[in-house]
Design an enzyme around this catalytic site. Structure first.
Site, PDB file in Angstrom:
ATOM      1  N   ASP A  18      20.643 -79.002  31.585  1.00 11.73           N
ATOM      2  CA  ASP A  18      21.890 -79.491  30.974  1.00 11.73           C
ATOM      3  C   ASP A  18      22.746 -80.103  32.071  1.00 11.73           C
ATOM      4  OD1 ASP A  18      23.558 -78.404  28.134  1.00 11.73           O
ATOM      5  OD2 ASP A  18      24.614 -79.507  29.692  1.00 11.73           O
ATOM      6  N   ASN A  19      23.331 -81.260  31.797  1.00  8.01           N
ATOM      7  CA  ASN A  19      24.169 -81.884  32.844  1.00  8.01           C
ATOM      8  C   ASN A  19      25.610 -81.356  32.829  1.00  8.01           C
ATOM      9  OD1 ASN A  19      25.426 -83.188  30.727  1.00  8.01           O
ATOM     10  ND2 ASN A  19      24.583 -85.206  31.178  1.00  8.01           N
ATOM     11  N   PHE A  21      18.272 -81.077  22.557  1.00  7.04           N
ATOM     12  CA  PHE A  21      19.596 -81.088  21.911  1.00  7.04           C
ATOM     13  C   PHE A  21      20.542 -82.081  22.572  1.00  7.04           C
ATOM     14  CE2 PHE A  21      18.167 -76.676  21.284  1.00  7.04           C
ATOM     15  CZ  PHE A  21      18.486 -76.463  19.958  1.00  7.04           C
ATOM     16  N   THR A  25      20.502 -85.705  12.796  1.00  7.02           N
ATOM     17  CA  THR A  25      21.751 -85.455  12.080  1.00  7.02           C
ATOM     18  C   THR A  25      21.762 -86.112  10.710  1.00  7.02           C
ATOM     19  OG1 THR A  25      24.082 -86.102  12.076  1.00  7.02           O
ATOM     20  CG2 THR A  25      22.652 -87.463  13.373  1.00  7.02           C
ATOM     21  N   TYR A  62      26.927 -93.262  16.496  1.00  7.57           N
ATOM     22  CA  TYR A  62      26.294 -91.950  16.692  1.00  7.57           C
ATOM     23  C   TYR A  62      25.064 -91.827  15.791  1.00  7.57           C
ATOM     24  CZ  TYR A  62      25.469 -86.969  16.065  1.00  7.57           C
ATOM     25  OH  TYR A  62      24.868 -85.735  15.960  1.00  7.57           O
ATOM     26  N   LYS A 117      20.909 -91.742  16.822  1.00  3.13           N
ATOM     27  CA  LYS A 117      19.959 -90.683  16.441  1.00  3.13           C
ATOM     28  C   LYS A 117      18.785 -91.267  15.644  1.00  3.13           C
ATOM     29  CE  LYS A 117      21.739 -86.803  18.041  1.00  3.13           C
ATOM     30  NZ  LYS A 117      21.036 -85.729  18.744  1.00  3.13           N
ATOM     31  N   ARG A 130      39.519 -91.314   8.918  1.00  3.25           N
ATOM     32  CA  ARG A 130      38.919 -91.492  10.244  1.00  3.25           C
ATOM     33  C   ARG A 130      37.805 -92.518  10.096  1.00  3.25           C
ATOM     34  NH1 ARG A 130      36.778 -85.969  12.955  1.00  3.25           N
ATOM     35  NH2 ARG A 130      35.015 -86.470  11.641  1.00  3.25           N
TER      36      ARG A 130
HETATM   37  N1  UDP Z   1      38.422 -83.474   9.450  1.00  4.72           N
HETATM   38  C1  UDP Z   1      39.795 -83.362   9.178  1.00  4.72           C
HETATM   39  N2  UDP Z   1      40.599 -82.862  10.161  1.00  4.72           N
HETATM   40  C2  UDP Z   1      40.116 -82.475  11.389  1.00  4.72           C
HETATM   41  C3  UDP Z   1      38.734 -82.597  11.646  1.00  4.72           C
HETATM   42  C4  UDP Z   1      37.921 -83.104  10.642  1.00  4.72           C
HETATM   43  O1  UDP Z   1      40.265 -83.718   8.104  1.00  4.72           O
HETATM   44  O2  UDP Z   1      40.913 -82.052  12.246  1.00  4.72           O
HETATM   45  C5  UDP Z   1      37.530 -83.969   8.385  1.00  4.72           C
HETATM   46  C6  UDP Z   1      36.710 -85.191   8.781  1.00  4.72           C
HETATM   47  O3  UDP Z   1      37.435 -86.364   8.503  1.00  4.72           O
HETATM   48  C7  UDP Z   1      35.472 -85.014   7.911  1.00  4.72           C
HETATM   49  C8  UDP Z   1      35.308 -83.490   7.798  1.00  4.72           C
HETATM   50  O4  UDP Z   1      36.588 -82.951   8.129  1.00  4.72           O
HETATM   51  O5  UDP Z   1      35.723 -85.509   6.618  1.00  4.72           O
HETATM   52  C9  UDP Z   1      34.263 -82.934   8.736  1.00  4.72           C
HETATM   53  O6  UDP Z   1      34.511 -83.464  10.023  1.00  4.72           O
HETATM   54  P1  UDP Z   1      33.845 -82.875  11.348  1.00  4.72           P
HETATM   55  O7  UDP Z   1      34.429 -83.626  12.506  1.00  4.72           O
HETATM   56  O8  UDP Z   1      34.007 -81.394  11.365  1.00  4.72           O
HETATM   57  O9  UDP Z   1      32.305 -83.182  11.184  1.00  4.72           O
HETATM   58  P2  UDP Z   1      31.505 -84.560  10.924  1.00  4.72           P
HETATM   59  O10 UDP Z   1      31.161 -84.544   9.462  1.00  4.72           O
HETATM   60  O11 UDP Z   1      32.373 -85.713  11.332  1.00  4.72           O
HETATM   61  O12 UDP Z   1      30.287 -84.422  11.782  1.00  4.72           O
END
Ligand code: UDP
Length: 329
Positions: A30-31, A72, A116, A140, A144, A282
């Site tokens: 692991d780095n 991983f 994923t 991302y 993957k 987001r």
């Molecule tokens: N989310 C949120 N607030 C946060 C972090 C995440 O509303 O502080 C939402 C995000 O927009 C997504 C869901 O929760 O709809 C799951 O996000 P997470 O980053 O946990 O996992 P991801 O599905 O992106 O891998």
């Protein structure tokens, strides 16, 4: 002996502990760019370094008799992958090519790879199975999916048995409470809610409330890290079985929760009330991702044991004991 690349990260470190408990010998590479040395079980041999360092990989493959590699190591923030795509293609894709080259050179023929549900993009269907069209909507997920393709092509051209696991949303912590989730910065939903409930932030941000879901917030399928780890232990056995070799498996609980439902559950488990602040969507977030895990259940005998409540309880135990993660130790 098993080489765990990225064994100091969240899912990697939980897997290392379980492998050792199952009497496997383990070498961790692991780095430490996002992982934590404190997360690595003392019974494992630890090497700090990068999978792009071919001399280091040569040393590992020459010094230890490695039968399997569990890989991983990756950058895994959806949002960051949009603003820094090259980091994702370089570390995830180029890093894996380097690892595969060295595996080929040293005739290591068994690989378990962490993929994923982000490879599916935004499928807008009830349950996603492994034949669902892959159409990532962020770098991302693309990185993957590219690696999956590289592994498949590599396996056809050279000798490689692989199992690819497509994780849904990992959450929770080891039941003994000594290892857990510690991302810097933390972007994941459950840790962020629990930090807020611990008083470390004034509110929990909810990204988007007009998605096409029951309450307008995104739906995800959360899976306890211990259940995810068990999928790797079964995959190691699976690599010895004809029917499981060179397959891709979803690993999820087959149940979706909206962001609001997760917040409610966290309030129930902790007995504390959250202050919600709604924010813009987001970028790169699909509205709904729920796994069908029928294939892994049929072919590897995997069944999830833990509920969303168990994930929150174990994560709460971990964050309450170590509010600053491994730094608190
Ligand atoms: N989310 C949120 N607030 C946060 C972090 C995440 O509303 O502080 C939402 C995000 O927009 C997504 C869901 O929760 O709809 C799951 O996000 P997470 O980053 O946990 O996992 P991801 O599905 O992106 O891998």
């Amino acid at each position: 002996m098993i080489l765990v690349v990225g064994g100091a990260g969240y899912i990697g470190s939980h897997t290392v502990k379980s492998l050792l408990d199952h009497k496997y010998d383990v070498v961790v590479l692991d780095n430490l760019s996002t992982g934590h040395i404190e997360a690595v079980d003392k019974r494992a041999i630890f090497t700090k370094g990068d999978m792009k360092d071919t001399n280091l990989l040569t040393n590992i493959f020459e010094n230890y008799s490695i039968s399997n590699v569990i890989h991983f190591a990756a950058n895994c923030y959806v949002g960051e992958s949009i603003t820094e795509p090259l980091k994702y293609y370089e570390n995830n894709v180029a890093g894996t090519i380097s690892l595969l080259k060295m595996m080929r050179k040293h005739q290591i023929t068994n690989l378990i790879f962490s993929s994923t549900c982000a490879v599916y993009g935004n499928p807008n269907i009830e349950k996603i199975n492994e034949s669902t069209l892959t159409a990532p909507i962020n770098p991302y997920g693309h990185s993957k999916l590219m690696i999956e393709q590289i592994i498949k092509d590599f396996s056809i051209a050279y000798r490689l048995n692989y199992i690819i696991l497509r994780y849904f949303n990992a959450a929770g912590a080891d039941h003994f409470g000594r290892i857990g989730e510690d991302h810097q910065p933390e972007t994941h939903l459950i840790p962020n809610i629990l930090f807020h409930l611990l008083g470390r932030s004034e509110h929990i941000s909810v990204f988007g409330d007009d998605y096409d879901t029951v309450d307008g917030t995104c739906i995800r399928d959360y899976i306890h890290v211990t259940d995810l780890v068990n999928a790797h232990i079964l995959a190691l056995e699976g690599l010895k079985k004809e029917k499981a070799i060179n397959k891709i498996y979803n690993v999820g609980n087959e149940e979706g929760f909206t962001v609001k439902e997760v917040i409610n559950k966290c309030e129930k488990v902790t007995g504390k009330e959250a202050t919600i602040l709604y924010k813009q969507k987001r970028k790169g977030d699909p509205s709904k991702l729920i796994s069908s895990s029928e294939k892994i259940s049929k072919e590897l005998g995997w069944e999830p044991k833990y509920s969303l409540e168990d994930m929150i309880e174990t994560a709460w135990k971990w964050f309450s004991r170590f509010p600053k993660g491994y730094k608190s130790k």
